[in-house]
Design a protein around this motif. Structure first.
Motif, short mmCIF file in Angstrom:
data_model
loop_
_atom_site.label_atom_id
_atom_site.label_comp_id
_atom_site.label_asym_id
_atom_site.label_seq_id
_atom_site.Cartn_x
_atom_site.Cartn_y
_atom_site.Cartn_z
N SER A 28 0.82 -1.20 0.00
CA SER A 28 0.00 0.00 0.00
C SER A 28 0.87 1.26 0.00
O SER A 28 0.62 2.19 -0.77
N SER A 29 1.89 1.29 0.85
CA SER A 29 2.79 2.45 0.90
C SER A 29 3.57 2.60 -0.40
O SER A 29 3.77 3.70 -0.89
N PHE A 30 4.01 1.48 -0.95
CA PHE A 30 4.75 1.51 -2.20
C PHE A 30 3.86 2.05 -3.32
O PHE A 30 4.29 2.91 -4.09
N THR A 31 2.62 1.59 -3.37
CA THR A 31 1.68 2.05 -4.40
C THR A 31 1.43 3.54 -4.25
O THR A 31 1.41 4.28 -5.24
N LYS A 32 1.25 4.01 -3.02
CA LYS A 32 1.04 5.44 -2.79
C LYS A 32 2.26 6.24 -3.23
O LYS A 32 2.12 7.30 -3.83
N LEU A 33 3.46 5.73 -2.93
CA LEU A 33 4.68 6.41 -3.34
C LEU A 33 4.77 6.50 -4.86
O LEU A 33 5.04 7.56 -5.41
N ILE A 34 4.52 5.40 -5.54
CA ILE A 34 4.54 5.39 -7.01
C ILE A 34 3.49 6.36 -7.56
O ILE A 34 3.78 7.15 -8.46
N ASN A 35 2.28 6.33 -7.02
CA ASN A 35 1.22 7.22 -7.48
C ASN A 35 1.58 8.69 -7.29
O ASN A 35 1.33 9.52 -8.16
N ARG A 36 2.18 9.00 -6.14
CA ARG A 36 2.59 10.39 -5.89
C ARG A 36 3.68 10.81 -6.87
O ARG A 36 3.64 11.92 -7.41
N LEU A 37 4.64 9.93 -7.11
CA LEU A 37 5.71 10.25 -8.05
C LEU A 37 5.16 10.38 -9.48
O LEU A 37 5.60 11.26 -10.23
N GLN A 38 4.18 9.56 -9.83
CA GLN A 38 3.58 9.67 -11.16
C GLN A 38 2.82 10.98 -11.31
O GLN A 38 2.85 11.59 -12.38
N SER A 39 2.16 11.43 -10.24
CA SER A 39 1.45 12.71 -10.33
C SER A 39 2.43 13.88 -10.38
O SER A 39 2.15 14.90 -11.02
N HIS A 41 5.43 13.65 -11.71
CA HIS A 41 6.20 13.50 -12.96
C HIS A 41 5.38 12.74 -13.99
O HIS A 41 5.69 11.60 -14.33
N PRO A 42 4.31 13.37 -14.51
CA PRO A 42 3.44 12.66 -15.45
C PRO A 42 4.15 12.23 -16.73
O PRO A 42 3.69 11.31 -17.42
N GLU A 43 5.27 12.86 -17.03
CA GLU A 43 6.03 12.51 -18.23
C GLU A 43 6.83 11.22 -18.05
O GLU A 43 7.28 10.62 -19.03
N ALA A 44 7.01 10.79 -16.81
CA ALA A 44 7.84 9.61 -16.52
C ALA A 44 6.96 8.36 -16.49
O ALA A 44 5.90 8.34 -15.88
N SER A 45 7.45 7.32 -17.13
CA SER A 45 6.74 6.04 -17.10
C SER A 45 6.95 5.40 -15.72
O SER A 45 7.88 5.75 -14.98
N ARG A 46 6.11 4.44 -15.42
CA ARG A 46 6.26 3.70 -14.16
C ARG A 46 7.63 3.04 -14.09
O ARG A 46 8.29 3.04 -13.05
N ASP A 47 8.08 2.47 -15.21
CA ASP A 47 9.39 1.83 -15.25
C ASP A 47 10.51 2.81 -14.94
O ASP A 47 11.46 2.48 -14.23
N LYS A 48 10.42 4.03 -15.47
CA LYS A 48 11.44 5.05 -15.20
C LYS A 48 11.43 5.45 -13.73
O LYS A 48 12.49 5.68 -13.13
N ILE A 49 10.24 5.52 -13.15
CA ILE A 49 10.14 5.85 -11.72
C ILE A 49 10.78 4.75 -10.89
O ILE A 49 11.54 5.03 -9.96
N GLU A 74 11.95 13.27 -2.90
CA GLU A 74 12.84 14.34 -3.35
C GLU A 74 14.01 13.79 -4.17
O GLU A 74 14.33 14.31 -5.24
N ARG A 75 14.64 12.74 -3.66
CA ARG A 75 15.79 12.17 -4.35
C ARG A 75 15.39 11.51 -5.66
O ARG A 75 16.11 11.60 -6.66
N THR A 76 14.24 10.86 -5.66
CA THR A 76 13.74 10.24 -6.90
C THR A 76 13.40 11.31 -7.92
O THR A 76 13.73 11.19 -9.09
N SER A 77 12.78 12.39 -7.46
CA SER A 77 12.42 13.50 -8.34
C SER A 77 13.66 14.13 -8.96
O SER A 77 13.66 14.51 -10.15
N ALA A 78 14.72 14.26 -8.19
CA ALA A 78 15.96 14.84 -8.70
C ALA A 78 16.52 13.99 -9.83
O ALA A 78 17.09 14.52 -10.80
N ILE A 79 16.38 12.67 -9.71
CA ILE A 79 16.88 11.78 -10.76
C ILE A 79 16.00 11.86 -12.00
O ILE A 79 16.49 11.87 -13.12
N LEU A 80 14.68 11.92 -11.77
CA LEU A 80 13.76 11.99 -12.89
C LEU A 80 13.89 13.31 -13.62
O LEU A 80 13.70 13.42 -14.80
#
Length: 80
Positions: A28-39, A41-49, A74-80
């Motif tokens: 559940s936490s992982f899914t929320k994290l992925i969903n937040r990162l997708q929102s 960074h809408p340009e990034a695919s799930r695989d890139k995230i 924050e660190r993931t966003s910096a990479i994306l």
């Protein structure tokens, strides 16, 4: 005196994009994290995230434990 020790384990992301560890983020936490990162960074695919999350883990000596969710974002966003 009763002391509590924190256990720090290595996290991995498998092909199902799930952290594997008894101390890891739950699905559940992982899914929320992925969903937040997708929102964020809408340009990034799930695989890139997921690749960016793996890089954050690698940069943190192979572990995500000890990092807050906001720091991981924050660190993931910096990479994306």
């Amino acid at each position: 005196e009763n002391s509590v020790q924190k256990t720090c384990t290595s996290y991995t992301i498998d092909s199902s994009d799930i952290f594997n560890s008894p101390y890891a983020l739950n699905l559940s936490s992982f899914t929320k994290l992925i969903n937040r990162l997708q929102s964020m960074h809408p340009e990034a695919s799930r695989d890139k995230i997921v690749e960016a999350l793996q890089q954050v883990r690698k940069d943190n000596k192979g572990m995500l434990c000890g990092l807050s969710i906001s720091t991981i974002e924050e660190r993931t966003s910096a990479i994306l």
